[in-house]
Design a protein around this motif. Sequence first.
Motif, mmCIF file in Angstrom:
data_model
loop_
_atom_site.group_PDB
_atom_site.id
_atom_site.type_symbol
_atom_site.label_atom_id
_atom_site.label_comp_id
_atom_site.label_asym_id
_atom_site.label_seq_id
_atom_site.Cartn_x
_atom_site.Cartn_y
_atom_site.Cartn_z
ATOM 1 N N UNK A 93 -2.130 14.777 -29.315
ATOM 2 C CA UNK A 93 -0.968 15.533 -28.862
ATOM 3 C C UNK A 93 -0.837 16.713 -29.826
ATOM 4 N N UNK A 94 -0.856 17.921 -29.281
ATOM 5 C CA UNK A 94 -0.738 19.103 -30.128
ATOM 6 C C UNK A 94 0.403 19.974 -29.606
ATOM 7 N N UNK A 95 1.347 20.274 -30.496
ATOM 8 C CA UNK A 95 2.527 21.063 -30.141
ATOM 9 C C UNK A 95 2.411 22.460 -30.716
ATOM 10 N N UNK A 96 2.774 23.456 -29.929
ATOM 11 C CA UNK A 96 2.850 24.820 -30.444
ATOM 12 C C UNK A 96 4.140 25.457 -29.938
ATOM 13 N N UNK A 97 4.754 26.221 -30.804
ATOM 14 C CA UNK A 97 6.024 26.867 -30.485
ATOM 15 C C UNK A 97 5.756 28.169 -29.734
ATOM 16 N N UNK A 98 6.509 28.367 -28.671
ATOM 17 C CA UNK A 98 6.374 29.580 -27.855
ATOM 18 C C UNK A 98 7.766 30.089 -27.501
ATOM 19 N N UNK A 99 8.299 30.919 -28.368
ATOM 20 C CA UNK A 99 9.603 31.523 -28.090
ATOM 21 C C UNK A 99 10.729 30.522 -27.898
ATOM 22 N N UNK A 100 10.824 29.558 -28.776
ATOM 23 C CA UNK A 100 11.868 28.541 -28.673
ATOM 24 C C UNK A 100 11.515 27.386 -27.758
ATOM 25 N N UNK A 101 10.399 27.500 -27.074
ATOM 26 C CA UNK A 101 9.899 26.429 -26.201
ATOM 27 C C UNK A 101 8.692 25.788 -26.879
ATOM 28 N N UNK A 102 8.201 24.729 -26.285
ATOM 29 C CA UNK A 102 7.040 24.030 -26.836
ATOM 30 C C UNK A 102 5.957 23.916 -25.781
ATOM 31 N N UNK A 103 4.733 24.202 -26.166
ATOM 32 C CA UNK A 103 3.572 23.914 -25.320
ATOM 33 C C UNK A 103 2.947 22.641 -25.890
ATOM 34 N N UNK A 104 2.858 21.627 -25.042
ATOM 35 C CA UNK A 104 2.188 20.382 -25.417
ATOM 36 C C UNK A 104 0.797 20.391 -24.805
ATOM 37 N N UNK A 105 -0.214 20.253 -25.655
ATOM 38 C CA UNK A 105 -1.592 20.039 -25.219
ATOM 39 C C UNK A 105 -1.855 18.552 -25.444
ATOM 40 N N UNK A 106 -2.122 17.835 -24.372
ATOM 41 C CA UNK A 106 -2.308 16.386 -24.406
ATOM 42 C C UNK A 106 -3.740 16.128 -23.957
ATOM 43 N N UNK A 107 -4.591 15.705 -24.879
ATOM 44 C CA UNK A 107 -6.017 15.623 -24.610
ATOM 45 C C UNK A 107 -6.617 14.305 -25.080
ATOM 46 N N UNK A 108 -7.805 14.028 -24.573
ATOM 47 C CA UNK A 108 -8.581 12.907 -25.092
ATOM 48 C C UNK A 108 -10.053 13.255 -24.992
ATOM 49 N N UNK A 109 -10.744 13.079 -26.109
ATOM 50 C CA UNK A 109 -12.191 13.237 -26.176
ATOM 51 C C UNK A 109 -12.784 11.835 -26.113
ATOM 52 N N UNK A 110 -13.606 11.591 -25.109
ATOM 53 C CA UNK A 110 -14.172 10.257 -24.892
ATOM 54 C C UNK A 110 -15.675 10.290 -25.118
ATOM 55 N N UNK A 111 -16.180 9.233 -25.723
ATOM 56 C CA UNK A 111 -17.618 9.128 -25.937
ATOM 57 C C UNK A 111 -18.017 7.658 -25.898
ATOM 58 N N UNK A 112 -19.297 7.433 -25.671
ATOM 59 C CA UNK A 112 -19.806 6.069 -25.680
ATOM 60 C C UNK A 112 -20.570 5.718 -24.419
ATOM 61 N N UNK A 113 -21.220 4.586 -24.474
ATOM 62 C CA UNK A 113 -22.097 4.139 -23.396
ATOM 63 C C UNK A 113 -21.379 3.918 -22.072
ATOM 64 N N UNK A 114 -20.113 3.509 -22.110
ATOM 65 C CA UNK A 114 -19.390 3.197 -20.874
ATOM 66 C C UNK A 114 -18.754 4.409 -20.201
ATOM 67 N N UNK A 115 -18.704 5.546 -20.887
ATOM 68 C CA UNK A 115 -18.016 6.720 -20.331
ATOM 69 C C UNK A 115 -18.534 7.106 -18.942
ATOM 70 N N UNK A 116 -19.867 7.197 -18.717
ATOM 71 C CA UNK A 116 -20.325 7.600 -17.381
ATOM 72 C C UNK A 116 -19.847 6.654 -16.271
ATOM 73 N N UNK A 117 -19.719 5.393 -16.598
ATOM 74 C CA UNK A 117 -19.318 4.396 -15.606
ATOM 75 C C UNK A 117 -17.815 4.417 -15.332
ATOM 76 N N UNK A 118 -17.066 5.048 -16.233
ATOM 77 C CA UNK A 118 -15.610 5.065 -16.110
ATOM 78 C C UNK A 118 -15.067 6.437 -15.724
ATOM 79 N N UNK A 119 -15.936 7.400 -15.480
ATOM 80 C CA UNK A 119 -15.480 8.775 -15.211
ATOM 81 C C UNK A 119 -14.530 8.855 -14.032
#
Length: 149
Positions: A93-119
């Motif tokens: 979760x990454x927050x950045x201030x934008x003129x009194x407001x907040x931009x939330x960037x909500x991300x997930x980096x996934x890796x591993x053998x099961x990732x292709x099967x769970x896409x």
Amino acid sequence: MNHALHTSVDIDAPPSVVWDVLVDLDAWADWNPFIVSSSGSVAVGEQLTNRMEPPGGRGMTFKPVVTEVADQQVFEWLGRLGVSGIFDGRHRFELSERGGRTRLEHTEELSGLLVPFMRKSLDGQTLQGFEAMNAALKERAEAQVRSAT
């Protein structure tokens, strides 16, 4: 195999308010439709216990470790299914201030053998869960701003 999920939302509240909602893990059960409960300390190296219930998917409890915390800016954890390399997720979760407001960037980096099967479920149910959580976080933070004025 690597895969990334990325969502964002603009919130009509300052980062301090959004941050306070985000790191109050005990209250997640009150508002969060995706990670319906969380416990632990928001501090690097601490283990959390999270209960995730993706829309239309099977719920699961996982125990990620907090990997980064920057006050009012970043909250990140790393979760693993079994041992490293099977299915690893760096949730951020990454927050950045934008003129009194907040931009939330909500991300997930996934890796591993099961990732292709769970896409399919990652790009469907999990991504829907991120969006639902973003909307609920926005609603709760904006309600706190309204009640304070």
